[in-house]
Scaffold this motif. Structure first.
Motif, PDB file in Angstrom:
ATOM      1  N   GLY A  49       9.371  24.056 -20.295  1.00 32.01           N
ATOM      2  CA  GLY A  49      10.457  24.683 -21.198  1.00 32.01           C
ATOM      3  C   GLY A  49      10.338  26.057 -21.433  1.00 32.01           C
ATOM      4  N   ARG A  52       6.899  25.705 -25.666  1.00 32.24           N
ATOM      5  CA  ARG A  52       6.899  25.360 -27.038  1.00 32.24           C
ATOM      6  C   ARG A  52       5.381  24.538 -27.107  1.00 32.24           C
ATOM      7  N   ASP A  70       7.803  24.422 -14.710  1.00 28.26           N
ATOM      8  CA  ASP A  70       9.457  24.078 -14.944  1.00 28.26           C
ATOM      9  C   ASP A  70      10.239  24.577 -13.724  1.00 28.26           C
ATOM     10  N   PHE A  71      11.435  23.714 -13.478  1.00 26.09           N
ATOM     11  CA  PHE A  71      12.181  24.164 -12.393  1.00 26.09           C
ATOM     12  C   PHE A  71      13.348  25.017 -12.902  1.00 26.09           C
ATOM     13  N   SER A  72      13.341  25.253 -14.408  1.00 27.19           N
ATOM     14  CA  SER A  72      14.703  25.938 -14.814  1.00 27.19           C
ATOM     15  C   SER A  72      14.227  27.557 -14.968  1.00 27.19           C
ATOM     16  N   MET A  75      15.034  28.270 -18.680  1.00 22.01           N
ATOM     17  CA  MET A  75      13.838  27.875 -19.517  1.00 22.01           C
ATOM     18  C   MET A  75      12.567  28.796 -19.283  1.00 22.01           C
ATOM     19  N   ASP A  95      10.031  21.911  -9.000  1.00 23.21           N
ATOM     20  CA  ASP A  95      10.792  20.908  -9.310  1.00 23.21           C
ATOM     21  C   ASP A  95       9.913  19.623  -9.112  1.00 23.21           C
ATOM     22  N   LEU A  96       9.684  19.012 -10.315  1.00 20.29           N
ATOM     23  CA  LEU A  96       9.072  17.800 -10.610  1.00 20.29           C
ATOM     24  C   LEU A  96       9.423  16.566  -9.673  1.00 20.29           C
ATOM     25  N   THR A  97      10.451  16.531  -9.162  1.00 20.54           N
ATOM     26  CA  THR A  97      10.651  15.520  -8.061  1.00 20.54           C
ATOM     27  C   THR A  97      10.027  15.754  -6.750  1.00 20.54           C
ATOM     28  N   VAL A 114       9.951  15.444 -21.056  1.00 16.39           N
ATOM     29  CA  VAL A 114      10.594  15.953 -19.752  1.00 16.39           C
ATOM     30  C   VAL A 114      10.536  14.698 -18.445  1.00 16.39           C
ATOM     31  N   HIS A 117      13.164  12.525 -17.712  1.00 10.86           N
ATOM     32  CA  HIS A 117      14.342  12.825 -16.673  1.00 10.86           C
ATOM     33  C   HIS A 117      14.118  12.533 -15.127  1.00 10.86           C
ATOM     34  N   LEU A 118      13.009  11.992 -14.867  1.00 16.20           N
ATOM     35  CA  LEU A 118      12.717  11.526 -13.529  1.00 16.20           C
ATOM     36  C   LEU A 118      12.944  10.163 -13.347  1.00 16.20           C
TER      37      LEU A 118
HETATM   38  C1  LIG Z   1      13.857  18.491 -23.231  1.00 18.86           C
HETATM   39  S1  LIG Z   1      13.365  19.842 -22.209  1.00 18.86           S
HETATM   40  C2  LIG Z   1      11.686  20.084 -22.995  1.00 18.86           C
HETATM   41  C3  LIG Z   1      11.030  21.280 -22.881  1.00 18.86           C
HETATM   42  C4  LIG Z   1       9.797  21.633 -23.425  1.00 18.86           C
HETATM   43  N1  LIG Z   1       8.567  20.617 -22.858  1.00 18.86           N
HETATM   44  C5  LIG Z   1       9.878  21.141 -25.086  1.00 18.86           C
HETATM   45  O1  LIG Z   1       9.111  20.079 -25.675  1.00 18.86           O
HETATM   46  O2  LIG Z   1      10.665  21.717 -25.787  1.00 18.86           O
HETATM   47  C6  LIG Z   1      13.433  19.329 -20.685  1.00 18.86           C
HETATM   48  C7  LIG Z   1      12.523  20.398 -19.590  1.00 18.86           C
HETATM   49  O3  LIG Z   1      12.134  19.547 -18.452  1.00 18.86           O
HETATM   50  C8  LIG Z   1      12.641  20.406 -17.488  1.00 18.86           C
HETATM   51  N2  LIG Z   1      12.945  19.603 -16.316  1.00 18.86           N
HETATM   52  C9  LIG Z   1      13.892  18.583 -16.185  1.00 18.86           C
HETATM   53  N3  LIG Z   1      13.844  18.121 -14.945  1.00 18.86           N
HETATM   54  C10 LIG Z   1      12.761  18.770 -14.148  1.00 18.86           C
HETATM   55  C11 LIG Z   1      12.417  18.985 -12.743  1.00 18.86           C
HETATM   56  N4  LIG Z   1      12.984  17.883 -12.027  1.00 18.86           N
HETATM   57  N5  LIG Z   1      11.606  19.591 -12.585  1.00 18.86           N
HETATM   58  C12 LIG Z   1      10.821  20.608 -13.385  1.00 18.86           C
HETATM   59  N6  LIG Z   1      11.419  20.714 -14.727  1.00 18.86           N
HETATM   60  C13 LIG Z   1      12.273  19.582 -15.118  1.00 18.86           C
HETATM   61  C14 LIG Z   1      13.894  21.273 -18.241  1.00 18.86           C
HETATM   62  O4  LIG Z   1      14.173  22.500 -17.289  1.00 18.86           O
HETATM   63  C15 LIG Z   1      13.382  21.505 -19.395  1.00 18.86           C
HETATM   64  O5  LIG Z   1      12.689  22.672 -19.486  1.00 18.86           O
END
Ligand SMILES: C[S@@+](CC[C@H](N)C(=O)[O-])C[C@H]1O[C@@H](n2cnc3c(N)ncnc32)[C@H](O)[C@@H]1O
Length: 209
Positions: A49, A52, A70-72, A75, A95-97, A114, A117-118
């Protein structure tokens, strides 16, 4: 793409504005910091992200080198703003996928909110990839949004974080603590346990033998 909303400025801004407001978050993060070995030199933050967790680690032990993936782009731009030209931090778009890229070896692999989300299958393979990246004695610490055992408790969590249930993240794929702890043990981690928990926020830790 399941987590597509994380690539939008609106979603990222909304999350970051609220990031300090989650009840008990700093307690869980504090326990995570306690379990990163004091002599850790290199740490990977999965889904960093705005960086943090890496920033918390650096505040605690300034000599640590961190890699955040991270993929964003949104972010990662916020993470670049935070760390500037700090040579101790490397930010990688990924991209974590997909399987983790070759990033070298680490004394700790951490993650915060994080991996839920997978898809479940990818969660498990990612845990195994984290194991492979760790040095012996290295620690995996996943501070995670986990599933409640009942719908009533799920609703209670959203009430407790002052978030309408309608705002539930469509990319959430919540999974219970026990399944994830079992996976970590099967992968080969030692001392696997949930080291801290409050409702749907849990710290899952394992140590590489
Ligand atoms: C809830 S935020 C948490 C960010 C940070 N770790 C924190 O604690 O504040 C979720 C993070 O997961 C990343 N994310 C979600 N799916 C992802 C993916 N497929 N590949 C890489 N990053 C991913 C988002 O871009 C985002 O930065």
């Amino acid at each position: 793409m399941p987590s597509e909303e994380w690539t939008t400025i609106e979603h990222v801004s909304r999350y970051l504005e609220r990031a300090d407001e989650f009840p008990h978050r700093m307690e869980g993060e504090g326990v995570l910091l306690e379990h990163v070995p004091r002599d850790a030199r290199r740490v990977l933050d999965i889904g960093t992200g705005d960086g943090r967790l890496l920033a918390l680690l650096q505040a605690d032990r300034p000599e640590i080198a961190g890699v955040g993936i991270d993929f964003s782009d949104v972010m990662l731009a916020r993470a670049h703003d935070r760390f500037g030209v700090d040579e101790r931090v490397e930010l990688v778009k990924h991209d974590l996928t997909e399987p983790l890229p070759d990033l070298g070896r680490f004394d700790a692999v951490v993650s915060s909110f994080v991996i839920h989300h997978l898809e479940h299958e990818r969660k498990r393979t990612l845990y195994a990839e984290a194991f492979d990246l760790l040095e012996p004695g290295g620690v995996f610490a996943n501070f995670e949004h986990v599933a409640s055992p009942t719908q009533r408790l799920h609703l209670a969590f959203f009430e407790a974080i002052n978030e309408p249930i309608e705002h539930e993240d469509p990319s959430d794929r919540l999974l219970d603590v026990h399944t994830q702890l079992d996976w970590l043990r099967e992968i080969g981690f030692d001392d696997v346990d949930c080291y801290w928990k409050w409702l749907e926020m849990a710290l899952l830790v394992g140590v590489k033998p």
